[in-house]
Design an enzyme around this catalytic site. Structure first.
Site, PDB file in Angstrom:
ATOM      1  N   CYS A 185     -27.094 -30.392  -0.288  1.00  0.00           N
ATOM      2  CA  CYS A 185     -27.785 -31.634   0.113  1.00  0.00           C
ATOM      3  C   CYS A 185     -26.866 -32.593   0.859  1.00  0.00           C
ATOM      4  CB  CYS A 185     -28.396 -32.332  -1.099  1.00  0.00           C
ATOM      5  SG  CYS A 185     -27.164 -33.090  -2.190  1.00  0.00           S
ATOM      6  N   SER A 200       3.973 -26.170  12.687  1.00  0.00           N
ATOM      7  CA  SER A 200       2.849 -25.229  12.658  1.00  0.00           C
ATOM      8  C   SER A 200       3.285 -23.867  13.175  1.00  0.00           C
ATOM      9  CB  SER A 200       1.690 -25.746  13.508  1.00  0.00           C
ATOM     10  OG  SER A 200       0.640 -24.798  13.546  1.00  0.00           O
ATOM     11  N   GLU A 243      10.780 -22.444  12.203  1.00  0.00           N
ATOM     12  CA  GLU A 243      10.810 -21.049  12.650  1.00  0.00           C
ATOM     13  C   GLU A 243      10.157 -20.930  14.022  1.00  0.00           C
ATOM     14  OE1 GLU A 243       8.414 -19.377   9.611  1.00  0.00           O
ATOM     15  OE2 GLU A 243       9.987 -19.499   8.094  1.00  0.00           O
ATOM     16  N   HIS A 262      -9.305 -29.726  10.233  1.00  0.00           N
ATOM     17  CA  HIS A 262      -9.744 -28.954   9.073  1.00  0.00           C
ATOM     18  C   HIS A 262     -10.253 -29.839   7.938  1.00  0.00           C
ATOM     19  CE1 HIS A 262      -6.929 -25.615  10.742  1.00  0.00           C
ATOM     20  NE2 HIS A 262      -8.080 -25.667  11.357  1.00  0.00           N
ATOM     21  N   CYS A 315     -23.723 -29.909  -7.973  1.00  0.00           N
ATOM     22  CA  CYS A 315     -24.492 -31.129  -7.712  1.00  0.00           C
ATOM     23  C   CYS A 315     -25.820 -31.109  -8.500  1.00  0.00           C
ATOM     24  CB  CYS A 315     -24.773 -31.158  -6.214  1.00  0.00           C
ATOM     25  SG  CYS A 315     -25.709 -32.570  -5.640  1.00  0.00           S
TER      26      CYS A 315
HETATM   27  P1  NAD Z   1       1.728 -22.530   8.505  1.00  0.00           P
HETATM   28  O1  NAD Z   1       2.001 -22.433   7.049  1.00  0.00           O
HETATM   29  O2  NAD Z   1       1.098 -21.358   9.159  1.00  0.00           O
HETATM   30  O3  NAD Z   1       3.092 -22.817   9.283  1.00  0.00           O
HETATM   31  C1  NAD Z   1       3.927 -23.861   8.928  1.00  0.00           C
HETATM   32  C2  NAD Z   1       5.110 -23.866   9.877  1.00  0.00           C
HETATM   33  O4  NAD Z   1       5.883 -25.015   9.574  1.00  0.00           O
HETATM   34  C3  NAD Z   1       6.013 -22.658   9.754  1.00  0.00           C
HETATM   35  O5  NAD Z   1       6.232 -22.092  11.039  1.00  0.00           O
HETATM   36  C4  NAD Z   1       7.327 -23.216   9.180  1.00  0.00           C
HETATM   37  O6  NAD Z   1       8.470 -22.619   9.742  1.00  0.00           O
HETATM   38  C5  NAD Z   1       7.266 -24.662   9.580  1.00  0.00           C
HETATM   39  N1  NAD Z   1       7.918 -25.573   8.638  1.00  0.00           N
HETATM   40  C6  NAD Z   1       7.888 -25.546   7.269  1.00  0.00           C
HETATM   41  N2  NAD Z   1       8.573 -26.587   6.760  1.00  0.00           N
HETATM   42  C7  NAD Z   1       9.050 -27.292   7.822  1.00  0.00           C
HETATM   43  C8  NAD Z   1       9.836 -28.459   7.956  1.00  0.00           C
HETATM   44  N3  NAD Z   1      10.284 -29.122   6.887  1.00  0.00           N
HETATM   45  N4  NAD Z   1      10.145 -28.900   9.197  1.00  0.00           N
HETATM   46  C9  NAD Z   1       9.712 -28.234  10.317  1.00  0.00           C
HETATM   47  N5  NAD Z   1       8.959 -27.101  10.248  1.00  0.00           N
HETATM   48  C10 NAD Z   1       8.628 -26.645   9.022  1.00  0.00           C
HETATM   49  O7  NAD Z   1       0.895 -23.854   8.744  1.00  0.00           O
HETATM   50  P2  NAD Z   1      -0.216 -24.228   9.841  1.00  0.00           P
HETATM   51  O8  NAD Z   1       0.192 -23.711  11.171  1.00  0.00           O
HETATM   52  O9  NAD Z   1      -0.501 -25.656   9.636  1.00  0.00           O
HETATM   53  O10 NAD Z   1      -1.506 -23.404   9.442  1.00  0.00           O
HETATM   54  C11 NAD Z   1      -1.900 -23.303   8.119  1.00  0.00           C
HETATM   55  C12 NAD Z   1      -3.232 -23.887   7.703  1.00  0.00           C
HETATM   56  O11 NAD Z   1      -2.963 -24.348   6.409  1.00  0.00           O
HETATM   57  C13 NAD Z   1      -3.748 -25.054   8.419  1.00  0.00           C
HETATM   58  O12 NAD Z   1      -5.015 -24.714   8.790  1.00  0.00           O
HETATM   59  C14 NAD Z   1      -3.831 -26.190   7.381  1.00  0.00           C
HETATM   60  O13 NAD Z   1      -5.177 -26.664   7.326  1.00  0.00           O
HETATM   61  C15 NAD Z   1      -3.592 -25.551   6.071  1.00  0.00           C
HETATM   62  N6  NAD Z   1      -2.657 -26.209   5.108  1.00  0.00           N
HETATM   63  C16 NAD Z   1      -2.562 -27.552   5.037  1.00  0.00           C
HETATM   64  C17 NAD Z   1      -1.659 -28.131   4.149  1.00  0.00           C
HETATM   65  C18 NAD Z   1      -1.585 -29.631   4.095  1.00  0.00           C
HETATM   66  O14 NAD Z   1      -2.586 -30.320   4.304  1.00  0.00           O
HETATM   67  N7  NAD Z   1      -0.391 -30.187   3.828  1.00  0.00           N
HETATM   68  C19 NAD Z   1      -0.834 -27.344   3.355  1.00  0.00           C
HETATM   69  C20 NAD Z   1      -0.962 -25.956   3.447  1.00  0.00           C
HETATM   70  C21 NAD Z   1      -1.869 -25.403   4.344  1.00  0.00           C
END
Ligand code: NAD
Length: 251
Positions: free
Chosen positions: A136, A195, A222, A125, A155
């Site tokens: 551009c 995730s 979860e 992502h 820009c």
């Molecule tokens: P999501 O929010 O859908 O899921 C996160 C998962 O992580 C949940 O199931 C949760 O239970 C688990 N989780 C939370 N804290 C945890 C921990 N300490 N240890 C273990 N598990 C833990 O996230 P996703 O599946 O990555 O999808 C969301 C989208 O959000 C992605 O496309 C991403 O690009 C974007 N995003 C990125 C960031 C970042 O760069 N840090 C932050 C927020 C969202």
């Protein structure tokens, strides 16, 4: 509570593997102070994704996206890796991890030292650190443009500027998906961390690895929508689980 038997079994799989693909989501970075999207109190409870993270909405009016982005700029720039990020970098140094496929845009894997040896990092992502004009394609760093005192940066060519992160409805960076899928076909162990596995096409990765014979480990707080394909599901905090795993692996 950490299940010792599961930790031993997962550590044995890691020890036996020579090509591990680590697949990470927002959950790995919550212990670095960056909220995920879908957990209770996560980003989506404050910012409706259909407005704040939609590419179509951005093209029409970038101000909502920039309102959310501004609230995250300093947080992401100052965030530090946690033990889970460092453990993944250590597993690369040990010759185990060959690819990191991340949905995250926070660059914490690189900050932890991943990519220094022979692991390739696939940022599905995009990443937060570089900005780009969507017209551009000129690139900028945050220091070069004023993002704070304007509604949204524009820009010289009149195109809207946005960080090189992929919004909903926007295509993935060219070649990244293909490289990531190839790594999933090659690996003997696929390790998913933090995730919900609901975002496509990123969530194709675990099934590809499974289909090509890899053993599948999940570390998450979860349940996910794909728990049935995991050989071992380690439920809990990523940093606590990695700390226990590394202790076993290093003894
Ligand atoms: P999501 O929010 O859908 O899921 C996160 C998962 O992580 C949940 O199931 C949760 O239970 C688990 N989780 C939370 N804290 C945890 C921990 N300490 N240890 C273990 N598990 C833990 O996230 P996703 O599946 O990555 O999808 C969301 C989208 O959000 C992605 O496309 C991403 O690009 C974007 N995003 C990125 C960031 C970042 O760069 N840090 C932050 C927020 C969202």
């Amino acid at each position: 509570m950490i299940d010792e038997k599961q930790i031993t079994d997962a550590a044995n799989i890691i020890k036996e593997s020579n090509y591990i693909v680590v697949f990470t989501g927002a959950g790995i970075s919550t212990e670095s102070g960056i909220d995920d999207f879908r957990s209770e109190g996560g980003l989506w409870s404050r910012y409706d994704p259909a407005i704040y993270a939609s590419y179509h909405y951005f093209l029409d009016d970038p101000s909502k996206f920039w309102e959310m982005n501004r609230s995250l700029e300093d947080l992401v720039a100052n965030a530090e890796p946690n033990p889970a990020h460092y453990a993944i970098a250590e597993l690369e140094e040990l010759g185990k991890v060959k690819a990191i496929i991340t949905q995250n845009v926070d660059m914490l894997h690189q900050k932890a030292g991943s990519g220094k040896y022979d692991a390739k990092i696939f940022e599905l992502h995009g990443q937060f650190g570089t900005l780009e004009c969507i017209k551009c394609r000129k690139e900028f760093h945050y220091e070069e443009i004023d993002t704070k005192s304007v509604k949204y940066p524009v820009c010289d060519c009149s195109g809207f500027i946005k960080p090189k992160v992929v919004l909903f409805g926007e295509s993935l960076p060219i070649g990244v998906m293909e490289g990531a899928m190839n790594a999933c076909r090659e690996c003997d162990c696929f390790l998913m961390v933090g995730s919900s596995l609901v975002v496509s096409p990123a969530n194709f990765m675990p099934s590809i690895a499974k289909q090509y014979g890899a053993r599948i480990l999940f570390i998450n707080k979860e349940s996910t929508v794909m728990d049935n394909i995991a050989d071992i599901f380690l439920r809990g905090s990523a940093s606590e689980i990695f700390t226990a795993l590394m202790k076993k692996i290093n003894t």
